[in-house]
Motif scaffolding. Structure first.
Motif, PDB file in Angstrom:
ATOM      1  N   PHE A   1      50.488  46.597  46.483  1.00 52.30           N
ATOM      2  CA  PHE A   1      49.595  45.516  46.071  1.00 52.30           C
ATOM      3  C   PHE A   1      50.185  44.840  44.832  1.00 52.30           C
ATOM      4  CE2 PHE A   1      47.003  48.899  48.181  1.00 52.30           C
ATOM      5  CZ  PHE A   1      46.418  48.057  49.295  1.00 52.30           C
TER       6      PHE A   1
ATOM      7  N   SER B   1      48.991  42.970  41.405  1.00 49.46           N
ATOM      8  CA  SER B   1      47.705  42.581  40.625  1.00 49.46           C
ATOM      9  C   SER B   1      47.920  41.804  39.213  1.00 49.46           C
ATOM     10  CB  SER B   1      46.796  43.801  40.529  1.00 49.46           C
ATOM     11  OG  SER B   1      45.426  43.419  39.950  1.00 49.46           O
TER      12      SER B   1
ATOM     13  N   TYR C   1      42.648  42.526  48.234  1.00 47.81           N
ATOM     14  CA  TYR C   1      43.975  42.534  47.821  1.00 47.81           C
ATOM     15  C   TYR C   1      44.882  42.216  48.967  1.00 47.81           C
ATOM     16  CZ  TYR C   1      43.417  43.299  42.724  1.00 47.81           C
ATOM     17  OH  TYR C   1      43.017  43.123  41.626  1.00 47.81           O
TER      18      TYR C   1
END
Length: 258
Positions: free
Chosen positions: A71, A73, A58
């Motif tokens: 991050f 996602s 990531y």
């Protein structure tokens, strides 16, 4: 400490923010020894109920100077990793490899006037990190961030992009940034309509930016859907733009970790 523990640290989830039913952002603590360049990625690990660990790469959204890691996602239906990741809550643990990886960094380019950051979906993550690092603002005269999504509700981090110009260290440089969003499955006010490749082919992207994609002045970073990366590279190659390598500097840099 075992050999495997030496390779990663155990971080604590500080924040989980759902954006849509399939997109979410997460923020964790950051080990004091973890170093990375803006644009790089980390390998994240989640421990399953059976005790096994699944790892995926990531890109960091956060800047190299933040005290946390962030991050972005997508939940892949039935995905071994994201189905586990999306179930995590604040206070849970996430494993982070001690080493950062990747070459989608500004040192891929030795020169250039205009920096194009072309992204689809969660591929915008490394570019958000790059934009929070002062280096890019000094190095280029123009920065064009292009963000392609299927539906307008997937346009993430709009507040962060808007707030960049308010940061004291960027006040005199904020005019360099141009943000162009494109939505492929619906019309959305203020956004283009179509895939990045289509917008390059028909000239609409350059018209919107008010600047030409050229080997002489343009440096291009690509991150996102592998098909977009392949197709865009082919289009740029037709214009005389090649992948930038250590031994042969060029005009294009990509990140592929799908």
């Amino acid at each position: 400490m075992t050999a495997s523990e030496e390779k990663y640290t155990r971080q604590t989830l500080l924040e989980v923010q759902p954006l849509t039913s399939s997109l979410f952002t997460l923020r964790t603590t950051r080990d004091a020894g973890f170093r990375f360049r803006a644009g790089q990625f980390a390998r994240l690990g989640v421990t399953k109920a059976d005790g096994s660990t699944v790892w995926r790469a990531y890109s960091m959204v956060s800047s190299p100077f933040d005290e946390f890691l962030e991050f972005f996602s997508i939940v892949v239906p039935g995905g071994e990793f994201t189905s586990e990741l999306s179930r995590l809550e604040v206070g849970d643990s996430l494993l982070v490899d001690r080493q950062a990886f990747g070459y989608l960094t500004l040192d891929r380019f030795v020169d250039g006037r205009d920096l194009w950051l072309l992204s689809t979906g969660t591929g915008i993550a490394p570019f958000l990190s790059i934009l929070q690092d002062f280096e890019v603002w000094e190095k280029f005269e123009r920065i064009i961030l292009v963000y392609s999504v299927r539906e307008a509700k997937e346009l993430a981090y709009q507040r962060l992009l808007a707030e960049l110009s308010q940061r004291e260290y960027l006040a005199e440089f904020a005019h360099k940034l141009q943000f162009i969003s494109t939505v492929t499955r619906e019309q959305h006010p203020g956004s283009l309509n179509g895939r990045i490749t289509q917008l390059i082919e028909n000239g609409e992207l350059e018209r919107a930016a008010g600047v030409e994609l050229s080997p002489e002045h343009s440096r291009v970073m690509l991150c996102g859907n592998p098909q977009m990366i392949d197709d865009t590279r082919a289009l740029l190659k037709q214009r005389g733009m090649s992948l930038s390598l250590t031994r042969r500097p060029g005009q294009v840099a990509v990140e592929n970790y799908w």
